[in-house]
Motif scaffolding. Structure first.
Motif, short mmCIF file in Angstrom:
data_model
loop_
_atom_site.label_atom_id
_atom_site.label_comp_id
_atom_site.label_asym_id
_atom_site.label_seq_id
_atom_site.Cartn_x
_atom_site.Cartn_y
_atom_site.Cartn_z
N GLU A 12 59.98 -32.48 49.60
CA GLU A 12 60.35 -31.08 49.83
C GLU A 12 59.22 -30.38 50.57
N GLN A 14 58.63 -26.75 53.43
CA GLN A 14 59.23 -25.58 54.05
C GLN A 14 58.33 -25.07 55.17
N LYS A 44 54.90 -17.45 48.10
CA LYS A 44 56.18 -17.81 47.49
C LYS A 44 57.28 -17.90 48.54
N ILE A 45 58.05 -18.96 48.41
CA ILE A 45 59.24 -19.17 49.23
C ILE A 45 60.37 -19.41 48.23
N ASN A 46 61.40 -18.57 48.30
CA ASN A 46 62.51 -18.66 47.34
C ASN A 46 61.99 -18.65 45.90
N SER A 47 61.03 -17.76 45.62
CA SER A 47 60.45 -17.56 44.28
C SER A 47 59.63 -18.73 43.75
N ARG A 48 59.30 -19.69 44.60
CA ARG A 48 58.50 -20.84 44.18
C ARG A 48 57.19 -20.85 44.97
#
Length: 122
Positions: A12, A14, A44-48
């Protein structure tokens, strides 16, 4: 022979562009008299939480990457980039696992330097 302390990079990843609240974990100037700075970044990307490497004033041929250290071993170098004029000055972002530490690596003319390991968590 593969280094047994190294593990595969996370599948994974991003593009860090647009990450929320990006911050510098522990940067250093490549050459104290120069302007090239190596930065392990997190946001943070998409809350992660994700981490990546950015190099300011990157020069053609500079190579940089992100590494992670966790209980299972170390990754890296993950998603290395060789800078080209007009190209991207950051790596892909990898998810930061609980308890993991990250560092940025950069090679200029074949000489590699690293930031210190950091949790990259605020």
């Amino acid at each position: 022979m593969t280094d047994p302390t190294k593990i595969d990079c996370p599948e994974e990843h991003q593009d860090p562009k647009g990450a929320a609240g990006p911050y510098d974990c522990q940067s250093f100037k490549w050459d104290p008299s120069g302007t090239r700075t190596v930065e392990p970044r997190a946001g943070k990307i998409n809350s992660r939480l994700y981490a990546w490497t950015r190099v300011t004033d990157a020069q053609p041929g500079d190579k940089f990457w992100i590494e992670m250290k966790k209980k299972a071993g170390e990754t890296g170098p993950c998603y290395p980039v060789e800078f080209k004029p007009g190209g991207r000055n950051c790596t892909e972002a990898i998810p930061v696992e609980a308890g993991a530490q990250c560092r940025a690596g950069c090679a200029v003319k074949g000489v590699a330097k690293y930031t210190a390991w950091s949790s990259c968590q605020k």
